[in-house]
Design a protein around this motif. Structure first.
Motif, PDB file in Angstrom:
ATOM      1  N   GLY A   1      -7.135   5.933   7.537  1.00 47.14           N
ATOM      2  CA  GLY A   1      -6.150   4.868   7.384  1.00 47.14           C
ATOM      3  C   GLY A   1      -4.817   5.397   6.913  1.00 47.14           C
ATOM      4  O   GLY A   1      -4.447   6.548   7.173  1.00 47.14           O
ATOM      5  N   TYR A   2      -4.080   4.557   6.201  1.00 57.01           N
ATOM      6  CA  TYR A   2      -2.729   4.895   5.795  1.00 57.01           C
ATOM      7  C   TYR A   2      -2.688   6.003   4.743  1.00 57.01           C
ATOM      8  O   TYR A   2      -3.562   6.112   3.888  1.00 57.01           O
TER       9      TYR A   2
ATOM     10  N   ALA B   1       3.006   0.266   6.952  1.00 58.13           N
ATOM     11  CA  ALA B   1       1.885  -0.669   7.079  1.00 58.13           C
ATOM     12  C   ALA B   1       2.288  -1.774   8.050  1.00 58.13           C
ATOM     13  O   ALA B   1       3.329  -2.413   7.880  1.00 58.13           O
TER      14      ALA B   1
ATOM     15  N   TYR C   1      -8.673  -4.115   7.126  1.00 55.68           N
ATOM     16  CA  TYR C   1      -9.038  -3.098   6.131  1.00 55.68           C
ATOM     17  C   TYR C   1      -9.195  -1.700   6.733  1.00 55.68           C
ATOM     18  O   TYR C   1      -8.832  -0.705   6.090  1.00 55.68           O
TER      19      TYR C   1
ATOM     20  N   GLN D   1      -7.431  -0.426   9.121  1.00 53.96           N
ATOM     21  CA  GLN D   1      -6.070   0.081   9.320  1.00 53.96           C
ATOM     22  C   GLN D   1      -5.537   0.684   8.024  1.00 53.96           C
ATOM     23  O   GLN D   1      -4.917   1.751   8.041  1.00 53.96           O
ATOM     24  N   TYR D   2      -5.797   0.001   6.938  1.00 57.83           N
ATOM     25  CA  TYR D   2      -5.340   0.499   5.642  1.00 57.83           C
ATOM     26  C   TYR D   2      -6.169   1.699   5.179  1.00 57.83           C
ATOM     27  O   TYR D   2      -5.647   2.599   4.523  1.00 57.83           O
TER      28      TYR D   2
ATOM     29  N   ALA E   1      -9.090   1.083   3.438  1.00 54.53           N
ATOM     30  CA  ALA E   1      -9.787   0.635   2.231  1.00 54.53           C
ATOM     31  C   ALA E   1     -11.271   0.929   2.351  1.00 54.53           C
ATOM     32  O   ALA E   1     -11.869   0.772   3.430  1.00 54.53           O
TER      33      ALA E   1
ATOM     34  N   TYR F   1      -3.147  -1.131  -2.404  1.00 59.84           N
ATOM     35  CA  TYR F   1      -2.081  -0.489  -1.622  1.00 59.84           C
ATOM     36  C   TYR F   1      -0.765  -1.144  -2.024  1.00 59.84           C
ATOM     37  O   TYR F   1      -0.578  -2.340  -1.817  1.00 59.84           O
TER      38      TYR F   1
ATOM     39  N   LEU G   1       3.087  -1.562  -1.333  1.00 58.40           N
ATOM     40  CA  LEU G   1       4.050  -1.385  -0.244  1.00 58.40           C
ATOM     41  C   LEU G   1       5.452  -1.681  -0.752  1.00 58.40           C
ATOM     42  O   LEU G   1       5.646  -2.555  -1.595  1.00 58.40           O
TER      43      LEU G   1
ATOM     44  N   VAL H   1       4.002   2.503   2.507  1.00 60.53           N
ATOM     45  CA  VAL H   1       2.964   2.700   1.498  1.00 60.53           C
ATOM     46  C   VAL H   1       3.457   3.659   0.416  1.00 60.53           C
ATOM     47  O   VAL H   1       3.867   4.784   0.698  1.00 60.53           O
TER      48      VAL H   1
ATOM     49  N   ILE I   1      -1.786   4.254  -3.446  1.00 66.23           N
ATOM     50  CA  ILE I   1      -3.119   3.902  -2.958  1.00 66.23           C
ATOM     51  C   ILE I   1      -4.138   4.220  -4.058  1.00 66.23           C
ATOM     52  O   ILE I   1      -4.115   5.327  -4.611  1.00 66.23           O
TER      53      ILE I   1
END
Length: 223
Positions: free
Chosen positions: A45-46, A52, A150, A152-153, A155, A162, A164, A173, A176
């Motif tokens: 994820g990110y 985001a 979730y 994508q992030y 988590a 997260y 932002l 971002v 985290i």
């Protein structure tokens, strides 16, 4: 004696979950709780500095929410959380306090339930509504229907934070991880990771600690 019993019951709730380091399983809740400082799996994820993407998710007030609706926000405290997880429950008052402190300063809390209710019935939408009302949530509590957001992030736990910051029309971002360094007792917290990060952003300063290990229950996916 009452205080001792209350603490004992609270401890039992945590122990009842499956621990990744000891593989103790709670058949009823199918929870996994990380009790170490090492993540069990590599996070996807990110990363810090990534943009985001926006989303459109339904809240417990039956309204649809997206980040773009918050035109006056400077950024967001996005928290993946849920109803049933003992760690998520332990942090509820602290999440409400974060929203109370930072929403007026431009960083509102956006809570997202990433769990599939088919895998964990206690996290269904109707019970989300009940939980939000009972706990006095002052922020949007959204359902990640279809579990598209979730991943994508990236988590992996509830709660998982997260932070932002809006930069040139993008949500970047900046942090985290965990809310703070003591899930068991808010009075024993010595490092408030989220507050330190948002305070730095409000001062236009770099966030000193951009990542920590999220401690909590695994996200529930229907098998």
């Amino acid at each position: 004696m009452k205080k001792f019993l209350a603490l004992a019951l609270f401890a039992t709730a945590f122990i009842s979950c499956k621990k990744e380091t000891t593989t103790t399983t709670d058949v009823a809740n199918n929870d996994t709780i990380t009790k170490t400082e090492e993540p069990a799996t590599e996070r996807t994820g990110y990363n810090i500095g990534d943009e985001a993407t926006d989303f459109s998710l339904k809240g417990t007030d039956d309204k649809m929410y997206s980040l773009s609706q918050f035109a006056n926000a400077k950024g967001f405290i996005v928290i993946f959380t849920c109803n049933h997880c003992p760690y998520a429950k332990a942090y509820e008052e602290r999440i409400v306090a974060l929203d109370a402190k930072y929403k007026s300063l431009g960083y509102p809390v956006i809570a997202i339930n990433p769990n599939d209710p088919a895998a964990q019935p206690e996290d269904n939408f109707d019970l989300m509504k009940t939980r939000a009302k009972e706990k006095g949530f002052t922020f949007p509590y959204l359902m990640d229907e279809g579990q598209k957001i979730y991943p994508q992030y990236g988590a992996t736990k509830t709660p998982h934070v997260y932070i932002l910051q809006k930069e040139n029309g993008k949500n970047i971002v900046k942090y985290i991880g965990a809310i703070d360094n003591n899930h068991e007792n808010a009075n024993d917290v010595t490092e408030k990771y989220v507050e330190a990060a948002v305070d730095a952003l409000l001062k236009n300063e770099p966030v000193k600690q951009t990542e920590t290990v999220a401690i909590g229950c695994t996200i529930k996916v229907k098998k």
